[in-house]
Structure formats: C-alpha cells, structure tokens
Design an enzyme around this catalytic site. Structure first.
Site: not given
Length: 631
Positions: A377, A405, A289
């Site tokens: 979640e 969610r 990244k």
C-alpha cells in the site's frame, strides 16, 4: 450445520492433542475429512474458501509436529486458517463463521489461545513471530517453537522483507513457512513471483544439501553453533553448482525446499527434522489454492470468497439482477474506464486488489495504464505520487482499512507536494463479515488534520461518478473519495458526470425543529429515518455535506443560526470525523446548539452483516428515528 463425513476421525478431534494421538497412517484421511468439512460448511455459509483448502495438509502437519498452543503458529492474513480453527476446538462452531456473534473469519487471540496473533492484514507474520521467538529466548524458554506461515502474495509486502532482514541480524530460532501457490487473491505480481518460479530449478541441490546436512549432523561433524560458517559454505557451494543465488540465504536464513505441500507425511518428516535447528530457517512449500475442489482449483480468484455454492456441481449461487443497483466498486471501475477513454493521462493503481476494487475493467481496456503493485500500500501511494509529479493523473484505489498502512506516504509524498491524484478509498465505513481488521472507519479522523487534502464521500452512485469527475477535472492537489462496500441505491447510475463544487454541501430537505447533517451513503439511513418521524409532526432539515474537508462553512453558518438541536451522522468513528468538525466550527464561531453525534463508537466493532452492525452502533434508520424523536 454440516456433518463430518468421517465421524470416527474428525469428530473425535477436539484439539491438537487429540490430533497428535491419531496414528500417522490415518492423517491422509484426516486431511480428506477436514477438506470436505470446509467445503460442506462454506457452501452454505460463505467465507474464504480457496486459501484454506490449499493449506489443509500443512495445518495438520503443523499441529501434529508442534506442541500448540505452547508452540506458536502465526498465520499471515488468516484466509488460510480455517482448518486451523476446526482443529483447535471450534469445529462445532465453524458453521457460525463470520456471522454476528459467531466465530471470526481471521485468527484472533481473544477467540482462542491457539490463535497466536491477530491476522487481518498481510505481511505481518514474520515480524510478529520473530518478536515472539526473541521473547522466548529472553525468558529462557528456548524449548518453545515459533512458526510464521506466509503466502507468496504476502511476501510482496515490504514489512515481510523488514522482518526477514531483522531475522538475519538477531539471534532467534524462527521457522518461516513460505506457502507458495502463485496466488494472493488475484495472481501474484512482481519480481518475487517470478523468482519463486525460477527457484524450483534448484530442487536437486536443495535435496542434496539437506541430506548432507542431516548426515554430517548425525555424525557430529557439524553443529548449529557454527551456523554462520555453515551458511556461507552452503551459499558458496550452491552458487558454484547451480549458478544461482538464493534470496533467502542471502539474508543468512537457511532455506529448504521447495517441497510438495500436499504430502502430509513428508511435511511431517521435514518439520521434525528441521524444527530444532538453531537460527532462522525457511521451508518453501508448493501448494494449490482450492486443492480438492475442482472449480476452485481451476479459478482461484473467483473462488477466493465465492459466496454460497452447490458443493456437488460447483455452481455458484449468485443472486443478481440487472434491475438491481450496481456495486459501488463496479461503478468505480466502469467510470474510470470512461474517464480514461477521454484522457490518456489517467492511470489506475491498486495494491493487489484489482478484482475487489474492479480495477480489472481498466486493466482490460488499458492494460498499459493500469497497475497492480502487489500487497504494497505504501508503494502504491508513492508510486502514484511519482506518476502525478510527471503529469499523469493517477486514480489510486486502496481499501480504507489498508490505507492506514500508507499514512506516512500520503502525508510526506503526496500532501506536502500537493500532487494532483485521486485517492479512492473503497470499503469505507463498516464492511460487515470481515470484522474489526477490515472496517474502514478511521480514515476521516486520520485524514482530516492533513493539509492540502480534499475529503469527500458520495450519497449514492451518481455522486461517486460526479466526485471522480470533479477530482479529475478541478483538483489542484490530492482528492480523496471514500465510498462503502456493497450496492448503492440507484438502478440507473450512468449519469452525465458533472462537477460538484469543492467544499459545498447541499440541503436535501427543509425543516425547522432539528437539523441532521450527514456525510456519504449513510445519509440514506437518515432519509428513511426522517420518513419514519414525519407522522409525529417533527420538522427535520437534512443536509448532505458531500465534503468533510474543506467543510461547507456557509451551510454550517445557516445551521448554527437556525437550529438549537443538531444531529450528525457518519459511517466512521465519531472521534475526529464529521461530528467533531461540526462541533469545532460551532465552538469557534460562537454558536451554542445541542449536538448529538451518530457514528462508530470508541471501540473495535465485531463482524456481522451491515444491517446488524448499523443497529449495533445505532446507525440504522430506526435508531436514528428514535434519536430524532427523543431529541
């Protein structure tokens, strides 16, 4: 607008067809130019930097090998898709990224035919891509390829595993690319993260198996119609040679890798070799990244979305003063630590957003009582419910738009059992540049019908602290606090916390002509609006409701008896929220005032700054003042 460094390469690429016309020996230069262009633009116009820098070579390789948009690339989340946007006809618009009326920060089919599926929430790519692959098979379009690009962080989401499980059970030719950079936004957590580290020990076998497969296929000694037998043989051989079992092969999905995700030419070779294989397959690539920009490589979390920065020195341009109000998220984080210092039953839970919601303060102070559960979640809510069932007091912090969610878990696992937990919905309301997928505007409407919930929203940071204290001290069930993204109104926010009586609002201002009822920090726009109309001789009463549920019926009786004109203001959809609750009460109790509702209209709101979006929805102080005057 940033200039393309290698104009003869990137400036000549207006779409993937142009890219495929570039000689392969020039693709390393294309990658370098693309990476620099992302850095140039984002240094002046903030966005998600680190993830897109890490997928430059993959993006180039995918569009070079596959016939997009006829072939479909489904990006997971979309933080990693900036290079994709630039290569698919949006290079000259890229400087408008995340600006009002500019291009969005995430893939969206409405923006481009190259964006195969909307990508604002994590872990969706495998399921969506598999649906596309099956659809093409049903339409006899087997020549169309579908590729799901998913990060290792998004692989922690349950939906990703549901997709993997289904992909192994139904005929499809899906290609899954696992972009493994050991990072989501914060560091990836959980057993899968460690597994992806451990699996690299099998590189020798994976290369051997791949070479043997290619050789046997060229000799026509095997064919893909015997896929299941081949897979079983491969899995047995691997277990024998390496004493390891591959998770993905356990799903009957062919596994290749891990390979270097920054070697564009090797990526192209592998993709060409495996793209026409029958059945689902997974290519595991290792990337970094922030690749190509040293500060982002060294601090991936900080450079996920760094704001403006000096591209030469790597210095972030942070405009902040100790005299300014704190971010709501930081007020939450510091307050949670204060409460936890006084009661060891208090724990913190967040699904992969410890930095974004400032759970990091709790993690530092009480590492054994703060939990990042990954991009999960639903699990975050039910895990918190389990903690609450056994006497702990969890503060479960989930972004408002992501709580959608976990709706079933909130009803079934929390509300029915009336468990004592504090649910903090960060980034509630319009959130700005991330746009429709991230606006937390539905929570009041979808939570209000659920029994046993208390739903509250602070006018400012002082109220946030007081509501956290109230939820901790007095709640005998789930206590929801919704608060916005960004800074509050108070410079001195460390108040001595007090209890705000559940179900009680407050009158902020006396008036006799019109009553304005607001909930949450949007009430500060109402305060400004009332100041604007004072000179016109309009007498406006202002009520801060504090609680949506239970709503203050005593206060509403007062309003119903004294006023024939009422305005409700909320930072959420007007269908089902505060305005609806007020209308229901007035109708049920026989009051007949004229009620005007201010809030988010019945449409998905685009991206832009908060002031721009408030104005768009007539929620800014000037628009509210105009409504008061005309009313």
């Amino acid at each position: 607008m940033a200039e393309c460094k290698n104009k003869h390469i990137l400036s000549s690429i207006n779409n993937p067809a142009d890219l495929r016309g570039v000689s392969q020996d020039k693709l390393v230069d294309v990658c370098a130019d693309l990476r620099q262009y992302i850095i140039d633009v984002l240094s002046e116009n903030p966005g998600h930097l680190g993830a897109s820098l890490g997928t430059v070579e993959l993006t180039v390789a995918l569009h070079y090998v596959f016939n997009t948009p006829y072939d479909r690339i489904v990006w997971d989340v979309g933080h990693q898709a900036y290079g994709h946007k630039i290569l698919t006809g949006r290079r000259d618009e890229f400087h408008t990224l995340r600006r009002f009326k500019g291009i969005g920060g995430f893939p969206n089919p409405k923006e481009s035919e190259y964006d195969a599926f909307i990508a604002g929430h994590a872990s969706t790519s495998i399921s969506a891509a598999m649906g596309m692959s099956v659809a093409f098979a049903l339409k006899n379009e087997q020549d169309r390829h579908v590729i799901a690009v998913i990060g290792d962080g998004a692989m922690t989401g349950g939906l990703a595993f549901e997709g993997l499980n289904n992909a192994s059970a139904n005929p499809n030719n899906l290609l899954i690319i696992l972009n493994d950079n050991d990072m989501a936004i914060d560091h990836s957590v959980g057993g899968l993260s460690q597994y992806l580290v451990d699996i690299t020990t099998s590189q020798t076998y994976n290369k051997m198996r791949y070479d043997v497969y290619r050789g046997l296929r060229k000799m026509k000694l095997i064919n893909d119609d015997r896929r299941e037998n081949i897979l079983r043989f491969n899995n047995s051989l691997k277990a024998l040679l390496t004493q390891q079992h591959n998770l993905f092969e356990g799903f009957s999905i062919r596994y290749f890798g891990p390979i270097d995700g920054h070697d564009v030419n090797y990526l192209i070779k592998i993709l060409n070799d495996i793209k026409d294989m029958q059945g689902p397959k997974l290519l595991h690539i290792k990337t970094k990244k922030g690749k190509g920009f040293k500060p982002a490589e060294e601090s991936a979390t900080e450079w996920h979305a760094p704001g403006r920065f000096n591209k030469e020195t790597g210095q972030r341009i942070v405009v902040h003063s100790l005299e300014e109000p704190q971010l709501y998220q930081d007020v939450f984080g510091h307050t949670l630590v204060e409460l936890a210092e006084k009661d060891d039953r208090i724990v913190g839970v967040t699904p992969a957003m410890p930095t974004g919601c400032s759970m990091t303060y709790m993690m530092k102070a009480f590492p054994d009582r703060a939990f990042d559960v990954g991009i999960a979640e639903g699990h975050a809510v039910t895990f918190s419910a389990g903690l609450a069932k056994e006497g702990m007091i969890p503060f479960c912090n989930v972004y408002s738009s992501f709580m959608q969610r976990a709706y079933d878990m909130l009803i079934h696992d929390v509300a029915i059992q009336k468990l004592h937990m504090v649910i903090c919905l960060d980034r509630a309301g319009l959130v700005g540049e991330d746009g429709a997928t991230h606006h937390g505007v539905f929570d009041m409407a979808y939570l209000r019908p659920v029994p046993n919930l208390v739903i509250s929203s602070p006018l400012n940071e002082l109220d946030l602290r007081n509501l956290m204290f109230t939820g901790y001290k007095t709640a005998n069930g789930p206590f929801v606090i919704r608060y916005p993204r960004g800074k509050g109104e108070k410079k001195d926010w460390r108040n001595e916390m007090t209890i705000l009586p559940v179900g009680k609002g407050r009158k902020l201002r006396e008036g006799k002509d019109i009553a304005v009822l607001s909930l949450g920090s949007i009430g500060n726009e109402v305060i400004k609006a009332i100041q604007m109309v004072e000179s016109k001789g309009i007498s406006v009463a202002h009520y801060d409701m504090v609680y949506l549920k239970p709503i203050d019926e005593e206060l509403l009786h007062e309003v119903g008896q004294k006023f024939t004109r009422i305005i409700t203001v909320e930072n959420g959809v007007i269908k089902g929220g505060l305005g609806s609750a007020v209308l229901e009460f007035m109708a049920d109790k026989g009051y007949t005032p004229l009620v005007k509702r201010v809030g988010v209209p019945d449409e998905f709101i685009e991206h832009g700054s908060i002031p721009e979006l408030y104005k768009l929805c007539n929620m800014d102080a000037e628009s509210i003042a105009g409504l008061i005057s005309s009313f």
